[in-house]
Design a protein around this motif. Structure first.
Motif, PDB file in Angstrom:
ATOM      1  N   LEU A   1       0.837  -1.200   0.000  1.00  0.00           N
ATOM      2  CA  LEU A   1       0.000   0.000   0.000  1.00  0.00           C
ATOM      3  C   LEU A   1       0.875   1.255   0.000  1.00  0.00           C
ATOM      4  O   LEU A   1       0.616   2.203  -0.733  1.00  0.00           O
ATOM      5  CB  LEU A   1      -0.928   0.005   1.216  1.00  0.00           C
ATOM      6  N   LEU A   2       1.927   1.269   0.822  1.00  0.00           N
ATOM      7  CA  LEU A   2       2.817   2.422   0.873  1.00  0.00           C
ATOM      8  C   LEU A   2       3.502   2.687  -0.458  1.00  0.00           C
ATOM      9  O   LEU A   2       3.649   3.834  -0.860  1.00  0.00           O
ATOM     10  CB  LEU A   2       3.875   2.230   1.954  1.00  0.00           C
ATOM     11  N   SER A   3       3.901   1.637  -1.145  1.00  0.00           N
ATOM     12  CA  SER A   3       4.560   1.831  -2.436  1.00  0.00           C
ATOM     13  C   SER A   3       3.598   2.452  -3.457  1.00  0.00           C
ATOM     14  O   SER A   3       4.005   3.283  -4.274  1.00  0.00           O
ATOM     15  CB  SER A   3       5.135   0.520  -2.966  1.00  0.00           C
ATOM     16  N   ILE A   4       2.341   2.080  -3.387  1.00  0.00           N
ATOM     17  CA  ILE A   4       1.343   2.672  -4.287  1.00  0.00           C
ATOM     18  C   ILE A   4       1.075   4.123  -3.898  1.00  0.00           C
ATOM     19  O   ILE A   4       1.004   5.008  -4.760  1.00  0.00           O
ATOM     20  CB  ILE A   4       0.043   1.846  -4.273  1.00  0.00           C
ATOM     21  N   LEU A   5       0.932   4.388  -2.595  1.00  0.00           N
ATOM     22  CA  LEU A   5       0.681   5.759  -2.138  1.00  0.00           C
ATOM     23  C   LEU A   5       1.824   6.692  -2.513  1.00  0.00           C
ATOM     24  O   LEU A   5       1.587   7.850  -2.872  1.00  0.00           O
ATOM     25  CB  LEU A   5       0.477   5.783  -0.619  1.00  0.00           C
ATOM     26  N   LYS A   6       3.050   6.217  -2.430  1.00  0.00           N
ATOM     27  CA  LYS A   6       4.207   7.059  -2.748  1.00  0.00           C
ATOM     28  C   LYS A   6       4.215   7.492  -4.205  1.00  0.00           C
ATOM     29  O   LYS A   6       4.844   8.492  -4.554  1.00  0.00           O
ATOM     30  CB  LYS A   6       5.499   6.330  -2.407  1.00  0.00           C
ATOM     31  N   SER A   7       3.516   6.772  -5.066  1.00  0.00           N
ATOM     32  CA  SER A   7       3.466   7.141  -6.478  1.00  0.00           C
ATOM     33  C   SER A   7       2.391   8.188  -6.779  1.00  0.00           C
ATOM     34  O   SER A   7       2.325   8.695  -7.887  1.00  0.00           O
ATOM     35  CB  SER A   7       3.228   5.894  -7.337  1.00  0.00           C
ATOM     36  N   ILE A   8       1.577   8.535  -5.787  1.00  0.00           N
ATOM     37  CA  ILE A   8       0.517   9.525  -5.977  1.00  0.00           C
ATOM     38  C   ILE A   8       1.073  10.902  -5.611  1.00  0.00           C
ATOM     39  O   ILE A   8       1.508  11.112  -4.475  1.00  0.00           O
ATOM     40  CB  ILE A   8      -0.710   9.191  -5.095  1.00  0.00           C
ATOM     41  N   PRO A   9       1.072  11.854  -6.540  1.00  0.00           N
ATOM     42  CA  PRO A   9       1.648  13.179  -6.267  1.00  0.00           C
ATOM     43  C   PRO A   9       1.002  13.896  -5.081  1.00  0.00           C
ATOM     44  O   PRO A   9       1.690  14.559  -4.299  1.00  0.00           O
ATOM     45  CB  PRO A   9       1.408  13.964  -7.558  1.00  0.00           C
ATOM     46  N   GLU A  10      -0.303  13.756  -4.915  1.00  0.00           N
ATOM     47  CA  GLU A  10      -0.993  14.428  -3.820  1.00  0.00           C
ATOM     48  C   GLU A  10      -0.549  13.884  -2.452  1.00  0.00           C
ATOM     49  O   GLU A  10      -0.489  14.628  -1.477  1.00  0.00           O
ATOM     50  CB  GLU A  10      -2.512  14.290  -3.964  1.00  0.00           C
ATOM     51  N   PHE A  11      -0.239  12.597  -2.394  1.00  0.00           N
ATOM     52  CA  PHE A  11       0.241  12.019  -1.144  1.00  0.00           C
ATOM     53  C   PHE A  11       1.618  12.575  -0.807  1.00  0.00           C
ATOM     54  O   PHE A  11       1.909  12.877   0.352  1.00  0.00           O
ATOM     55  CB  PHE A  11       0.270  10.493  -1.223  1.00  0.00           C
ATOM     56  N   ASP A  12       2.451  12.755  -1.811  1.00  0.00           N
ATOM     57  CA  ASP A  12       3.770  13.339  -1.591  1.00  0.00           C
ATOM     58  C   ASP A  12       3.647  14.774  -1.083  1.00  0.00           C
ATOM     59  O   ASP A  12       4.370  15.182  -0.175  1.00  0.00           O
ATOM     60  CB  ASP A  12       4.586  13.295  -2.880  1.00  0.00           C
ATOM     61  N   ILE A  13       2.726  15.537  -1.638  1.00  0.00           N
ATOM     62  CA  ILE A  13       2.485  16.913  -1.182  1.00  0.00           C
ATOM     63  C   ILE A  13       2.022  16.900   0.270  1.00  0.00           C
ATOM     64  O   ILE A  13       2.464  17.705   1.090  1.00  0.00           O
ATOM     65  CB  ILE A  13       1.456  17.616  -2.087  1.00  0.00           C
ATOM     66  N   LEU A  14       1.132  15.982   0.606  1.00  0.00           N
ATOM     67  CA  LEU A  14       0.640  15.848   1.971  1.00  0.00           C
ATOM     68  C   LEU A  14       1.786  15.527   2.934  1.00  0.00           C
ATOM     69  O   LEU A  14       1.901  16.136   4.004  1.00  0.00           O
ATOM     70  CB  LEU A  14      -0.438  14.763   2.024  1.00  0.00           C
ATOM     71  N   LEU A  15       2.641  14.603   2.562  1.00  0.00           N
ATOM     72  CA  LEU A  15       3.789  14.245   3.404  1.00  0.00           C
ATOM     73  C   LEU A  15       4.717  15.438   3.623  1.00  0.00           C
ATOM     74  O   LEU A  15       5.176  15.682   4.738  1.00  0.00           O
ATOM     75  CB  LEU A  15       4.590  13.111   2.767  1.00  0.00           C
ATOM     76  N   ARG A  16       4.991  16.181   2.551  1.00  0.00           N
ATOM     77  CA  ARG A  16       5.869  17.344   2.680  1.00  0.00           C
ATOM     78  C   ARG A  16       5.247  18.418   3.568  1.00  0.00           C
ATOM     79  O   ARG A  16       5.942  19.066   4.338  1.00  0.00           O
ATOM     80  CB  ARG A  16       6.221  17.912   1.311  1.00  0.00           C
ATOM     81  N   SER A  17       3.937  18.598   3.466  1.00  0.00           N
ATOM     82  CA  SER A  17       3.257  19.586   4.304  1.00  0.00           C
ATOM     83  C   SER A  17       3.362  19.216   5.778  1.00  0.00           C
ATOM     84  O   SER A  17       3.641  20.060   6.627  1.00  0.00           O
ATOM     85  CB  SER A  17       1.779  19.691   3.920  1.00  0.00           C
ATOM     86  N   VAL A  18       3.134  17.957   6.080  1.00  0.00           N
ATOM     87  CA  VAL A  18       3.218  17.489   7.467  1.00  0.00           C
ATOM     88  C   VAL A  18       4.662  17.586   7.963  1.00  0.00           C
ATOM     89  O   VAL A  18       4.909  18.022   9.095  1.00  0.00           O
ATOM     90  CB  VAL A  18       2.686  16.046   7.593  1.00  0.00           C
ATOM     91  N   ALA A  19       5.619  17.226   7.129  1.00  0.00           N
ATOM     92  CA  ALA A  19       7.031  17.274   7.519  1.00  0.00           C
ATOM     93  C   ALA A  19       7.490  18.698   7.809  1.00  0.00           C
ATOM     94  O   ALA A  19       8.347  18.912   8.668  1.00  0.00           O
ATOM     95  CB  ALA A  19       7.897  16.652   6.433  1.00  0.00           C
ATOM     96  N   SER A  20       6.899  19.675   7.129  1.00  0.00           N
ATOM     97  CA  SER A  20       7.292  21.068   7.354  1.00  0.00           C
ATOM     98  C   SER A  20       6.529  21.708   8.509  1.00  0.00           C
ATOM     99  O   SER A  20       6.687  22.888   8.787  1.00  0.00           O
ATOM    100  CB  SER A  20       7.101  21.886   6.075  1.00  0.00           C
ATOM    101  N   GLY A  21       5.670  20.929   9.169  1.00  0.00           N
ATOM    102  CA  GLY A  21       4.955  21.429  10.339  1.00  0.00           C
ATOM    103  C   GLY A  21       3.658  22.145  10.042  1.00  0.00           C
ATOM    104  O   GLY A  21       3.070  22.753  10.924  1.00  0.00           O
TER     105      GLY A  21
END
Length: 89
Positions: free
Chosen positions: A4-24
């Motif tokens: 599931l994680l490998s599929i999610l990582k290929s979705i651009p919106e999920f990457d944007i979400l991760l970066r937003s959370v990582a930046s606080g």
């Protein structure tokens, strides 16, 4: 969960979400179906290991989300039922 994680990582919106959370930043996601919401929450939790708050439309949807997250993560998420929520001015 790894598949599931490998599929999610290929979705651009999920990457944007991760970066937003990582930046606080506080983030919100809308417009997802029930199971897709569970996938995103489980993936986000797995990647960040941070607390997540999900707001559901009713107690039944919250219980369904709890069950799906338990099957993905192996942990039971707590639920605050709507009848226990009291808003004050």
């Amino acid at each position: 969960m790894e598949q599931l994680l490998s599929i999610l990582k290929s979705i651009p919106e999920f990457d944007i979400l991760l970066r937003s959370v990582a930046s606080g930043e506080s983030t919100a996601v809308t417009g997802l179906g029930q199971i897709n919401r569970s996938h995103m929450i489980a993936g986000l939790y797995q990647q960040t290991d941070r607390p997540i708050v999900a707001i559901c439309q009713d107690d039944m949807a919250a219980k369904r989300l709890q069950e799906e997250l338990k099957s993905f993560l192996g942990e039971e998420a707590p639920i605050l039922p709507s009848r226990d929520l009291t808003l004050y001015d």
